[in-house]
Motif scaffolding. Structure first.
Motif, PDB file in Angstrom:
ATOM      1  N   VAL A 299       0.854  -1.196   0.000  1.00 39.57           N
ATOM      2  CA  VAL A 299       0.000   0.000   0.000  1.00 39.57           C
ATOM      3  C   VAL A 299       0.884   1.238   0.000  1.00 39.57           C
ATOM      4  N   ALA A 300       0.583   2.175  -0.904  1.00 40.35           N
ATOM      5  CA  ALA A 300       1.335   3.427  -0.951  1.00 40.35           C
ATOM      6  C   ALA A 300       0.829   4.368   0.138  1.00 40.35           C
ATOM      7  N   ASP A 301       1.745   5.096   0.783  1.00 34.88           N
ATOM      8  CA  ASP A 301       1.326   6.117   1.743  1.00 34.88           C
ATOM      9  C   ASP A 301       0.406   7.114   1.055  1.00 34.88           C
ATOM     10  N   SER A 302      -0.607   7.594   1.758  1.00 35.60           N
ATOM     11  CA  SER A 302      -1.580   8.478   1.124  1.00 35.60           C
ATOM     12  C   SER A 302      -1.862   9.719   1.961  1.00 35.60           C
ATOM     13  N   ASP A 303      -1.820  10.869   1.294  1.00 33.53           N
ATOM     14  CA  ASP A 303      -2.273  12.138   1.857  1.00 33.53           C
ATOM     15  C   ASP A 303      -3.547  12.593   1.170  1.00 33.53           C
ATOM     16  N   ALA A 304      -4.221  11.682   0.482  1.00 39.34           N
ATOM     17  CA  ALA A 304      -5.415  12.012  -0.290  1.00 39.34           C
ATOM     18  C   ALA A 304      -6.623  11.265   0.271  1.00 39.34           C
ATOM     19  N   ASN A 305      -7.710  11.238  -0.481  1.00 36.65           N
ATOM     20  CA  ASN A 305      -8.901  10.498  -0.044  1.00 36.65           C
ATOM     21  C   ASN A 305      -9.009   9.168  -0.774  1.00 36.65           C
ATOM     22  N   PHE A 306      -7.873   8.628  -1.185  1.00 30.83           N
ATOM     23  CA  PHE A 306      -7.836   7.348  -1.888  1.00 30.83           C
ATOM     24  C   PHE A 306      -6.548   6.625  -1.528  1.00 30.83           C
ATOM     25  N   VAL A 307      -6.504   5.337  -1.899  1.00 38.54           N
ATOM     26  CA  VAL A 307      -5.355   4.498  -1.570  1.00 38.54           C
ATOM     27  C   VAL A 307      -5.003   3.654  -2.791  1.00 38.54           C
ATOM     28  N   LEU A 308      -3.719   3.604  -3.120  1.00 37.66           N
ATOM     29  CA  LEU A 308      -3.222   2.724  -4.178  1.00 37.66           C
ATOM     30  C   LEU A 308      -2.708   1.452  -3.521  1.00 37.66           C
ATOM     31  N   PHE A 309      -3.158   0.298  -4.010  1.00 37.04           N
ATOM     32  CA  PHE A 309      -2.795  -0.956  -3.348  1.00 37.04           C
ATOM     33  C   PHE A 309      -2.552  -2.059  -4.378  1.00 37.04           C
ATOM     34  N   GLY A 310      -1.762  -3.041  -3.985  1.00 32.91           N
ATOM     35  CA  GLY A 310      -1.412  -4.169  -4.834  1.00 32.91           C
ATOM     36  C   GLY A 310      -0.633  -5.178  -3.986  1.00 32.91           C
ATOM     37  N   ARG A 311       0.250  -5.959  -4.514  1.00 36.78           N
ATOM     38  CA  ARG A 311       0.477  -6.118  -5.944  1.00 36.78           C
ATOM     39  C   ARG A 311      -0.272  -7.352  -6.415  1.00 36.78           C
ATOM     40  N   PHE A 312      -0.920  -7.249  -7.539  1.00 31.80           N
ATOM     41  CA  PHE A 312      -1.695  -8.337  -8.098  1.00 31.80           C
ATOM     42  C   PHE A 312      -0.972  -8.938  -9.297  1.00 31.80           C
ATOM     43  N   ASP A 313      -1.103 -10.235  -9.457  1.00 30.22           N
ATOM     44  CA  ASP A 313      -0.587 -10.861 -10.677  1.00 30.22           C
ATOM     45  C   ASP A 313      -1.362 -10.352 -11.885  1.00 30.22           C
ATOM     46  N   VAL A 332      -6.204   1.934 -12.750  1.00 34.18           N
ATOM     47  CA  VAL A 332      -5.593   3.136 -13.324  1.00 34.18           C
ATOM     48  C   VAL A 332      -4.548   2.809 -14.383  1.00 34.18           C
ATOM     49  N   GLY A 333      -4.453   1.529 -14.743  1.00 32.06           N
ATOM     50  CA  GLY A 333      -3.528   1.151 -15.799  1.00 32.06           C
ATOM     51  C   GLY A 333      -2.123   0.836 -15.328  1.00 32.06           C
ATOM     52  N   LEU A 334      -1.915   0.777 -14.011  1.00 32.49           N
ATOM     53  CA  LEU A 334      -0.608   0.397 -13.468  1.00 32.49           C
ATOM     54  C   LEU A 334      -0.602  -1.111 -13.252  1.00 32.49           C
ATOM     55  N   PRO A 335       0.235  -1.839 -13.963  1.00 26.74           N
ATOM     56  CA  PRO A 335       0.260  -3.305 -13.791  1.00 26.74           C
ATOM     57  C   PRO A 335       0.475  -3.698 -12.333  1.00 26.74           C
ATOM     58  N   GLY A 336      -0.470  -4.471 -11.813  1.00 26.77           N
ATOM     59  CA  GLY A 336      -0.346  -4.980 -10.458  1.00 26.77           C
ATOM     60  C   GLY A 336      -0.981  -4.130  -9.382  1.00 26.77           C
ATOM     61  N   TRP A 337      -1.578  -2.985  -9.755  1.00 26.53           N
ATOM     62  CA  TRP A 337      -2.104  -2.048  -8.749  1.00 26.53           C
ATOM     63  C   TRP A 337      -3.541  -1.639  -9.063  1.00 26.53           C
ATOM     64  N   LEU A 338      -4.295  -1.350  -8.001  1.00 28.18           N
ATOM     65  CA  LEU A 338      -5.632  -0.772  -8.098  1.00 28.18           C
ATOM     66  C   LEU A 338      -5.717   0.407  -7.139  1.00 28.18           C
ATOM     67  N   ASN A 353     -14.221  -6.276   3.175  1.00 24.55           N
ATOM     68  CA  ASN A 353     -14.790  -7.627   3.145  1.00 24.55           C
ATOM     69  C   ASN A 353     -14.616  -8.258   1.766  1.00 24.55           C
ATOM     70  N   ALA A 354     -14.800  -7.446   0.728  1.00 21.84           N
ATOM     71  CA  ALA A 354     -14.621  -7.962  -0.637  1.00 21.84           C
ATOM     72  C   ALA A 354     -13.186  -8.360  -0.893  1.00 21.84           C
ATOM     73  N   MET A 355     -12.253  -7.636  -0.289  1.00 23.61           N
ATOM     74  CA  MET A 355     -10.831  -7.955  -0.476  1.00 23.61           C
ATOM     75  C   MET A 355     -10.463  -9.322   0.095  1.00 23.61           C
ATOM     76  N   LYS A 356     -11.280  -9.841   0.995  1.00 24.30           N
ATOM     77  CA  LYS A 356     -10.984 -11.149   1.587  1.00 24.30           C
ATOM     78  C   LYS A 356     -11.105 -12.269   0.552  1.00 24.30           C
ATOM     79  N   GLU A 357     -11.752 -11.961  -0.574  1.00 19.40           N
ATOM     80  CA  GLU A 357     -11.853 -12.954  -1.652  1.00 19.40           C
ATOM     81  C   GLU A 357     -10.568 -13.028  -2.472  1.00 19.40           C
ATOM     82  N   LEU A 358      -9.679 -12.082  -2.240  1.00 22.34           N
ATOM     83  CA  LEU A 358      -8.403 -12.046  -2.959  1.00 22.34           C
ATOM     84  C   LEU A 358      -7.293 -12.460  -2.001  1.00 22.34           C
TER      85      LEU A 358
END
Length: 360
Positions: A299-313, A332-338, A353-358
């Motif tokens: 997870v990237a540190d965030s000073d905004a109202n959103f969070v960038l997280f990964g890494r996904f295959d 956002v088009g970054l391989p491995g990140w949402l 809760n939805a993330m628990k499926e991953l």
């Protein structure tokens, strides 16, 4: 030849094959993909905005204040730092603000420099104004150093350098040393995109503090996020009065409607009420960061109202898995990140809760 093909043939070469900017607009229970403020306007603000708009309706046969002087004065008061109306300019969202800067200070034969991954609208604004776009890039950790930024400025000699703080999509804020190093090197303008400034963590300063020392500096902001005013489309910049005056050369006549100006002024008069949701959103953001990291995610540190997280295959498959559970986040088009917007407590809970499926 299809209709699409002949239109593409008439289109300017640098626009051919591009797709319009925009995130998916899907009807799902939890929408956390566009960094909106999930909290509706409080009732007292709804009433104030309604009164303000009603007060303008009888005079809609007349053009609005072309220069939005009263709104600019209100924005200056909100921003503080001794700013005056002559240092503020307003338009239909910070996108239009930035487009006007491209029109006035960039264009054919000139370079605009950004550091991606950053706001994906910036290269589209460059294309729309026939500006040469250069992506100076960032480190593998999405960080940006003063040395790297200065080297890119020295190499490309941009007319306009764009820095996002906090950065979208990573959420990271910039150290002043980077901004000041770029300002010392460039002969052009430096735009600090502060669309998410109100969400920054304690101790993280705003570039508004630098305006009195740097006449080439421009700070753009929006009322869409912290003010929960995305539907009203109000953005603004703070800069040297000469820059504000120059931008007016390219603005469309009466570009900001009387209704928009009235609504924005009513919202600014209730800033303390509207910004009351900011701390709640920051708490949900920090909750997302903490719980995802505990779950083994990067997870990237965030000073905004959103969070960038990964890494996904495969981040597209992960995006679909979350969507199947009624949670819409942003690829956002970054391989491995949402990227996920921090919403209400209930929305955050649904996402986690939805993330628990991953599997991390």
């Amino acid at each position: 030849m299809s209709d699409h093909e002949w239109v593409q043939g008439l289109l300017r070469e640098e626009l051919r094959g591009r797709t319009a900017y925009g995130a998916p607009q899907l009807d799902v229970p939890v929408r956390l993909n566009t960094n909106e403020n999930s909290y509706p306007l409080p009732d007292e603000v709804v009433r104030a905005v309604s009164r303000a708009i009603t007060g303008e309706i009888a005079d809609l046969n007349r053009y609005p204040d072309r220069d939005a002087v009263k709104l600019r004065a209100d924005l200056a008061a909100y921003c503080g730092h001794g700013l005056t109306a002559e240092q503020l300019w307003a338009a239909n969202g910070s996108n239009e603000i930035q487009q006007q800067l491209f029109q006035a200070f960039a264009g054919p034969g000139r370079v605009a420099l950004g550091f991606g991954p950053a706001y994906s609208m910036h290269p589209l604004l460059a294309a729309g104004t026939a500006t040469t776009w250069v992506d100076g890039g960032r480190g593998d950790d999405f960080g940006l150093t003063a040395e790297h930024a200065v080297a890119q400025v020295r190499r490309h000699r941009p007319a306009l350098t764009l820095l996002c703080s906090p950065n979208n999509p990573t959420g990271t804020a910039l150290d002043f040393s980077i901004i000041e190093a770029v300002l010392a090197e460039t002969e052009g303008l430096v735009l600090i995109d502060e669309a998410y400034a109100e969400f920054r963590r304690p101790g993280t300063p705003s570039a508004l503090e630098l305006l009195d020392k740097h006449p080439r500096l421009v700070v753009s902001r929006t009322m869409s996020k912290a003010f929960a005013f995305a539907g009203a489309r109000v953005g603004y910049l703070a800069a040297h009065p000469a820059i504000v005056e120059a931008v007016q050369l390219v603005r469309l006549p009466y570009h900001l409607s009387a209704l928009t100006q009235a609504a924005a002024r009513a919202a600014l008069a209730h800033a303390d009420v509207l910004l009351g949701t900011v701390e709640a959103i920051k708490a949900e953001r920090d909750r997302i960061v903490s719980e995802l990291r505990l779950g083994g995610w990067a997870v990237a540190d965030s000073d905004a109202n959103f969070v960038l997280f990964g890494r996904f295959d495969d981040q597209q498959a992960a995006w679909r898995t979350l969507l199947d559970q009624g949670v819409l986040v942003r690829d956002v088009g970054l391989p491995g990140w949402l990227r996920v917007t921090a919403g209400t407590h209930a929305e955050t809970t649904a996402f986690l809760n939805a993330m628990k499926e991953l599997q991390a």
